[in-house]
Motif scaffolding. Structure first.
Motif, PDB file in Angstrom:
ATOM      1  N   ILE B 101     -10.276   2.826  -7.182  1.00  0.00           N
ATOM      2  CA  ILE B 101     -10.091   3.260  -5.789  1.00  0.00           C
ATOM      3  C   ILE B 101      -8.785   4.044  -5.646  1.00  0.00           C
ATOM      4  N   ALA B 102      -7.731   3.565  -6.285  1.00  0.00           N
ATOM      5  CA  ALA B 102      -6.437   4.256  -6.177  1.00  0.00           C
ATOM      6  C   ALA B 102      -6.555   5.681  -6.716  1.00  0.00           C
ATOM      7  N   GLU B 103      -7.302   5.867  -7.815  1.00  0.00           N
ATOM      8  CA  GLU B 103      -7.476   7.221  -8.371  1.00  0.00           C
ATOM      9  C   GLU B 103      -8.225   8.119  -7.382  1.00  0.00           C
ATOM     10  N   TYR B 130      -3.549  -4.419  -4.009  1.00  0.00           N
ATOM     11  CA  TYR B 130      -3.524  -3.688  -5.283  1.00  0.00           C
ATOM     12  C   TYR B 130      -3.448  -2.179  -5.045  1.00  0.00           C
ATOM     13  N   VAL B 131      -4.362  -1.687  -4.192  1.00  0.00           N
ATOM     14  CA  VAL B 131      -4.436  -0.233  -3.969  1.00  0.00           C
ATOM     15  C   VAL B 131      -3.104   0.261  -3.413  1.00  0.00           C
ATOM     16  N   ALA B 132      -2.554  -0.473  -2.441  1.00  0.00           N
ATOM     17  CA  ALA B 132      -1.286  -0.072  -1.838  1.00  0.00           C
ATOM     18  C   ALA B 132      -0.183  -0.015  -2.892  1.00  0.00           C
ATOM     19  N   GLU B 133      -0.106  -1.041  -3.717  1.00  0.00           N
ATOM     20  CA  GLU B 133       0.955  -1.083  -4.717  1.00  0.00           C
ATOM     21  C   GLU B 133       0.765   0.037  -5.750  1.00  0.00           C
ATOM     22  N   LEU B 134      -0.478   0.255  -6.179  1.00  0.00           N
ATOM     23  CA  LEU B 134      -0.743   1.299  -7.175  1.00  0.00           C
ATOM     24  C   LEU B 134      -0.366   2.677  -6.631  1.00  0.00           C
ATOM     25  N   LEU B 135      -0.514   2.850  -5.313  1.00  0.00           N
ATOM     26  CA  LEU B 135      -0.185   4.147  -4.708  1.00  0.00           C
ATOM     27  C   LEU B 135       1.250   4.181  -4.184  1.00  0.00           C
ATOM     28  N   GLN B 136       1.939   3.037  -4.283  1.00  0.00           N
ATOM     29  CA  GLN B 136       3.277   2.911  -3.696  1.00  0.00           C
ATOM     30  C   GLN B 136       3.273   3.153  -2.191  1.00  0.00           C
ATOM     31  N   TYR B 137       2.217   2.664  -1.528  1.00  0.00           N
ATOM     32  CA  TYR B 137       2.132   2.723  -0.067  1.00  0.00           C
ATOM     33  C   TYR B 137       2.499   1.350   0.501  1.00  0.00           C
TER      34      TYR B 137
END
Lengths: 321, 258
Positions: B101-103, B130-137
């Motif tokens: 999802i992050a990609e 997870y998605v937020a952390e992977l995107l640094q959001y």
């Protein structure tokens, strides 16, 4: 089993019970664990509880930004410390805070996660974790292919016991890093409510209550024994109770010592959310209601008659003890 | 504004769960699949945000086997502009789903990401983080109110806290916002929407396409079990007063819970 870390949680200087429950279980399995306690100010009461329940070491992660919970500040500070400690296991309570920061922490470690687990078993350098899914309609075992193993434990499921009481306490200056989302205000509820997922006793009402006002009957009964008030989806959808009171698959999953269902028929999705309660009482007019199939004790009767009587009886009990 | 909504297809809440012979999953034959109820609120919040800002697009994203395209088409029928399907075989864990999802969010240049506070199948409530952390959001969950500033750089959120409290959160954008029931009332699909959804071209990626071909799940599931059946207990006889007295006695002396 390498380095095991409990991320402990405190509120106004007192440790959450689930942190102590996890330490107790680690102790029973002969696992030494370091407790990490983020916070600020006088945390001596909290560190003492953690030591008393078996933490071999308590690391207080201290920073003003950790005084109140903040997603990014907690994640960053915990990661900054743990990343130097080669953790093999990181565990915390599945509270609202634990569920909030743990996925971010797991992402930082590029590892998996198991949330809201009900048991865990160390054997050699493996750990096998059991967690309910589909709101408890079934459960599964989760194993990790690498480390750190990151998981959270549901409150109220593990027994508490005291430990060796010989642990040390160390303070570390924490680094909360960059914070982009901040709580700017907290509006407390006018009536202070017992948190459903952490309550020992829950009394829930269903659609048979017929109105929001009638929920007062349930609230009065709950107040006599310090119970939390829950509601079925039908009652929430009818507008009798707010969603934060909903128990079930699209609400909260609870496992109190005692669950009293009043005027709740027992739809699959409601049973899923409360079936792990230790003792279930059903009060319902309909003797054929499915809830009676799951209840330890059942009263076939009108809740408008039975619940007020129960309130009186519990009051009597209180005045005697 | 590029509004992304993460959705998951899950078994209907009335599903009676059965377990496969190898105990590695639940039986998925004869299941009625629905959009995760919390994600419906996220779709609605995405559509409302676009309407309020009077510009932008809503892109729904899901990860899963072919059947999950149905969830995307339902979201398009509700009003979403675009749909992205990450096609996978077998079960992916929360970690790997979130990586995918992050990609996708990077490719779609996400400016705000909505999703439900949890999926009602695996109950992990972890993808948003997870998605937020992977995107640094930044991220915030259990959100029951969301106001995006007109210059689209900031959001003010209302979060359900413990003990009935409400937290007011201010966050910069982009951010991941996980919503709770009560934030809105999801709209129904319109007839023209349903027609449009049937023909909608869905963007499809594989894990390889996203550069994740060599990634594997970090957790493995086994030993699925149904909970032990609770035996029906006793019904207490007598008039209401007698029943209540006896109940309190049993709770005290037999069950020892009060």
């Amino acid at each position: 089993m390498g380095n095991v870390f409990l991320i402990a949680e405190q509120k106004e200087g007192s440790v959450k019970r689930v942190s102590l429950e996890i330490l107790s279980e680690l102790g029973r399995q002969g696992i030494s664990a370091t407790a990490i306690l983020p916070g600020f100010g006088d945390l001596s009461k909290a560190t003492e509880s953690l030591v008393n329940h078996g933490a071999t070491k308590v690391i207080v992660l201290e920073h003003e930004a950790l005084n109140n919970y903040n997603t990014e500040a907690y994640t960053n500070a915990i990661y900054q410390y743990l990343s130097t400690q080669s953790p093999s296991v990181v565990v915390t309570g599945a509270t609202s805070h634990g569920k909030d920061f743990l996925p971010r922490l797991a992402a930082k470690f590029k590892t998996g996660i198991a949330v809201d687990c009900i048991s865990f078993q160390f054997s050699g350098d493996k750990i096998s974790i059991r967690r309910p899914i589909y709101a408890g309609k079934c459960s599964k075992t989760v194993e990790f292919t690498g480390i750190p193993v990151v998981f959270s434990v549901r409150p109220n499921v593990l027994a508490m016991q005291t430990g060796s009481k010989s642990g040390s306490v160390e303070k570390v200056n924490a680094d909360p890093g960059l914070v982009k989302a901040k709580v700017i205000n907290t509006v407390a509820s006018q009536v202070k409510k017992v948190e459903l997922t952490e309550a020992d006793i829950i009394i829930s009402g269903g659609r048979s209550l017929k109105s929001a006002d009638n929920f007062k009957i349930i609230a009065d009964c709950a107040a006599t024994i310090g119970a939390a008030v829950g509601a079925s989806r039908a009652a929430v959808d009818a507008g009798y109770a707010p969603h934060n009171m909903q128990v079930g698959q699209t609400g909260k999953t609870v496992s109190p010592k005692l669950y009293i269902a009043c005027g709740i028929s027992g739809a699959i999705q409601h049973l899923a959310g409360m079936r792990t309660s230790k003792v279930i009482v059903a009060i319902n007019k309909d003797p054929e209601a499915p809830i009676f199939q799951k209840a330890d004790y059942g009263i076939v009767g009108d809740l408008f008659e039975v619940v007020p009587l129960l309130t009186e009886e519990l009051k009597k009990l209180k005045s005697q003890s | 504004m590029n509004i992304i909504v993460l959705v998951k297809q899950v078994p209907d809440t009335e599903t009676k769960v059965r377990i496969t012979a190898d105990k590695h999953n639940i039986e998925t034959n004869d299941i009625k699949w629905i959009i995760n109820p919390y994600d419906e609120f996220a779709i609605e919040e995405g559509l409302k945000t676009k309407e309020r800002l009077k510009e932008g697009s809503v892109t729904v994203v899901t990860v899963g086997p072919d059947r999950t395209v149905e969830a995307l088409r339902t979201a398009v029928a509700m009003g979403a502009d675009n749909a992205v399907h990450v096609k996978t075989d077998g079960t992916l864990d929360t970690y790997l789903v979130s990586r995918a999802i992050a990609e996708v969010c990077k490719k779609e240049n996400a400016q705000i990401i909505f999703t439900g506070k949890q999926a009602i199948d695996d109950d992990q409530a972890a993808t948003f983080g997870y998605v937020a952390e992977l995107l640094q959001y930044p991220s915030a969950s259990v959100i029951v109110k969301c106001d995006i500033s007109l210059n689209k750089t900031q959001a003010t959120l209302e979060q359900e806290g413990d003990e009935g409290a409400k937290n007011i959160i201010e966050t910069s954008l982009p951010a991941v916002i996980a919503v709770n029931k009560g934030i809105n009332t999801p709209r129904y699909a319109s007839l023209p929407g349903i027609m449009k959804a049937k023909k909608k071209e869905i963007k499809t990626y594989t894990l390889q396409d996203l550069g994740l071909g060599s990634e594997t799940s970090k957790t493995l599931d086994s030993d699925y079990q149904l909970p032990p059946e609770r035996a029906a207990g006793k019904k207490i006889a007598g008039d209401a007063a007698t029943q209540v007295k006896e109940l309190v006695r049993l709770l005290r002396e037999e069950a020892k819970v009060i």
